[in-house]
Design an enzyme around this catalytic site. Structure first.
Site, PDB file in Angstrom:
ATOM      1  N   HIS A  24      30.434  17.309  68.170  1.00 11.32           N
ATOM      2  CA  HIS A  24      29.098  17.709  67.700  1.00 11.32           C
ATOM      3  C   HIS A  24      28.086  17.988  68.822  1.00 11.32           C
ATOM      4  CE1 HIS A  24      27.831  13.470  67.662  1.00 11.32           C
ATOM      5  NE2 HIS A  24      28.481  13.171  66.579  1.00 11.32           N
ATOM      6  N   HIS A  78      33.102   2.282  60.242  1.00 14.14           N
ATOM      7  CA  HIS A  78      32.176   3.397  60.468  1.00 14.14           C
ATOM      8  C   HIS A  78      32.652   4.596  59.650  1.00 14.14           C
ATOM      9  CE1 HIS A  78      29.509   6.150  62.318  1.00 14.14           C
ATOM     10  NE2 HIS A  78      30.162   6.419  63.425  1.00 14.14           N
ATOM     11  N   GLU A  80      31.836   7.815  59.872  1.00 10.27           N
ATOM     12  CA  GLU A  80      31.838   9.165  60.445  1.00 10.27           C
ATOM     13  C   GLU A  80      33.257   9.741  60.428  1.00 10.27           C
ATOM     14  OE1 GLU A  80      29.727   9.627  64.169  1.00 10.27           O
ATOM     15  OE2 GLU A  80      29.611  11.805  63.870  1.00 10.27           O
ATOM     16  N   ASP A  82      35.329  11.186  62.372  1.00  9.10           N
ATOM     17  CA  ASP A  82      36.374  10.974  63.373  1.00  9.10           C
ATOM     18  C   ASP A  82      37.141   9.668  63.142  1.00  9.10           C
ATOM     19  OD1 ASP A  82      33.833  10.008  64.010  1.00  9.10           O
ATOM     20  OD2 ASP A  82      34.274   9.850  66.141  1.00  9.10           O
ATOM     21  N   HIS A 142      26.215   3.607  65.399  1.00  4.26           N
ATOM     22  CA  HIS A 142      25.077   4.501  65.495  1.00  4.26           C
ATOM     23  C   HIS A 142      24.780   5.221  64.172  1.00  4.26           C
ATOM     24  CE1 HIS A 142      27.063   8.575  65.697  1.00  4.26           C
ATOM     25  NE2 HIS A 142      28.071   7.781  65.863  1.00  4.26           N
ATOM     26  N   ASP A 161      32.154   2.680  67.519  1.00  3.50           N
ATOM     27  CA  ASP A 161      31.721   3.580  68.600  1.00  3.50           C
ATOM     28  C   ASP A 161      31.144   2.852  69.820  1.00  3.50           C
ATOM     29  OD1 ASP A 161      32.437   5.937  67.335  1.00  3.50           O
ATOM     30  OD2 ASP A 161      30.461   6.251  66.456  1.00  3.50           O
ATOM     31  N   TYR A 189      28.813   9.087  76.967  1.00  5.18           N
ATOM     32  CA  TYR A 189      28.857   8.775  75.531  1.00  5.18           C
ATOM     33  C   TYR A 189      27.515   8.181  75.086  1.00  5.18           C
ATOM     34  CZ  TYR A 189      30.857   7.413  71.078  1.00  5.18           C
ATOM     35  OH  TYR A 189      31.115   7.306  69.743  1.00  5.18           O
ATOM     36  N   HIS A 220      36.944   4.555  70.507  1.00  7.56           N
ATOM     37  CA  HIS A 220      37.270   5.719  71.347  1.00  7.56           C
ATOM     38  C   HIS A 220      37.624   5.244  72.749  1.00  7.56           C
ATOM     39  CE1 HIS A 220      35.764   8.753  68.547  1.00  7.56           C
ATOM     40  NE2 HIS A 220      34.626   8.093  68.435  1.00  7.56           N
TER      41      HIS A 220
HETATM   42 FE1  FEO Z   1      30.164   7.849  65.196  1.00  5.78          FE
HETATM   43 FE2  FEO Z   1      33.236   7.960  66.672  1.00  5.78          FE
HETATM   44  O1  FEO Z   1      31.962   8.323  65.368  1.00  5.78           O
END
Ligand code: FEO
Length: 390
Positions: A24, A78, A80, A82, A142, A161, A189, A220
């Site tokens: 993104h 989370h 999101e 990913d 986040h 994250d 990041y 990640h």
């Molecule tokens: Fe906030 Fe790795 O997604």
């Protein structure tokens, strides 16, 4: 595809996205990973899923340890995409119930449709056999629904994250890669994703600071087992908007005039012994610029005027910075114009809205900076350096 055992009965079963180059708006030049984890106990638990196209890779790693249908629960830290866009497929393959925070259940339903889900409360503990999982809400780190999961007996904190890096590697731990590179990716990041939420990072830290922690199992990149203190101290510094004695000069230029101004300003800063980095915005990804913004005490932004406005690339980066709200830093604005200005005013508006202190008068040059204009730019850089050292 093999699982990697990270503690007795606990496995990394994530996916490696070597070719991810964009996240993104953020250039992920080292790729990324989507880390999910499998805990074997009386109830077998999967911590997070992965991005939808990578579900089969995760499942192959799971199958190297157990039959996916033996998974009883999936914790979604989370929502999101990913980490959670693979949840519908993962639930189909496992039949497992999904556990998430209250806001997590809502976000998952709105993003991915109806699934069998159960809310868990902040601080709630769940016995899965010889192990206990504790759920710790970390709102706005986040996303609003985000949470950590703590494996109490194993002293592993699954941090989604937080503390992560877009860094794809065949290694899994912080002490297996170059620490400088790892910290640089963690900073990139933070600067591009977590920066607006410093206050919430500190609140999340307050909730976990007294826990014994052997491993920060991120969603990640590499997990932290040896340099936990380093990454936590870095996060607290970034959350406090602590900066270094250094300046950043970013600019764009149509015919070279604003470029010459940028060079002279940087020379003025350097002449005072203050480190300075200069980046032309056209040639530099915005995520690299944000990594430098994160540590710079003064950011000087320059643009030529085009149609009474800033150059399009400068609009892009200052708009991006506005959203990331890098508070606690000073900014300076400069640029050349021909018959009518407008760039510096437009830049100033974005920087002020982003939380910068506009601590210097705007510096403008009409057409090209001749000898006198260059002298003014050098003097401007000297003033920036003095403010950094004061
Ligand atoms: Fe906030 Fe790795 O997604």
């Amino acid at each position: 595809m093999q699982a990697v055992e990270i503690a007795d009965g606990i496995y990394w079963v994530g996916a490696l996205d070597w070719n991810a180059r964009e996240f993104h708006g953020y250039a992920t030049l080292r790729g990324t990973s989507y880390n999910s984890y499998l805990i074997l106990d009386q109830k077998n638990v999967l911590i997070d899923s992965v991005k939808n196209p990578f579900v089969e890779e995760m499942m192959a790693r799971v199958r190297s340890v157990i039959d996916p249908q033996d998974i009883d629960l999936i914790v979604s830290n989370h929502a999101e995409g990913d980490h959670a866009s693979g949840l519908p497929l993962t639930q189909q393959a496992t039949g497992a119930e999904i556990l998430a925070s209250k806001k997590g259940v809502e976000a998952l339903r709105l993003n991915y449709g109806e699934m069998r889900m159960r809310e868990v409360a902040d601080g709630e503990e769940l016995s899965i056999g010889k192990r206990t999982l504790r759920f710790i809400e970390t709102p706005m780190v986040h996303w609003p629904e985000s949470m950590f999961t703590y494996a109490v007996e194993d002293q592993i904190l699954f941090t989604m994250d937080a503390f992560g890096q877009h860094f794809c590697s065949s290694k899994r731990y912080d002490d297996e890669v170059d620490l400088g590179t790892l910290m640089e990716e963690a900073a990139t990041y933070y600067g591009n994703i977590v920066m607006p939420f410093g206050a919430q990072v500190k609140k999340a830290y307050a909730k976990v600071k007294d826990l014994p922690i052997k491993l920060l199992a991120t969603s990640h990149g590499l997990m932290w087992r040896t340099h936990i203190k380093d990454i936590v101290e870095a996060y607290l510094g970034w959350a406090d908007h602590r900066t270094e004695e250094r300046a950043l000069v970013i600019y764009d230029t149509m015919w070279g005039s604003t470029g010459r101004m940028a060079e002279a300003i940087a020379e003025g800063v350097r002449s005072q012994g203050v480190p300075v980095v200069m980046m032309r915005i056209t040639d530099t990804d915005r995520s690299m610029i944000m990594r430098e913004v994160l540590r710079s005490r003064v950011v000087a932004v320059g643009s030529c005027t085009m149609n009474n406005n800033m150059y399009p690339t400068v609009a892009d980066i200052t708009n991006y910075m506005r959203g990331l709200r890098p508070k606690g830093r000073k900014a300076a604005v400069f640029g050349s114009y021909g018959w009518g200005g407008g760039a510096t005013k437009a830049i100033r508006e974005n920087l002020e809205a982003g939380g910068f202190e506009l601590a210097f008068p705007d510096l403008e040059v009409r057409y090209a900076p001749m000898e006198e204009g260059v002298k003014k730019c050098i003097a401007y850089g000297v003033e920036i350096a003095k403010s950094i050292k004061s």
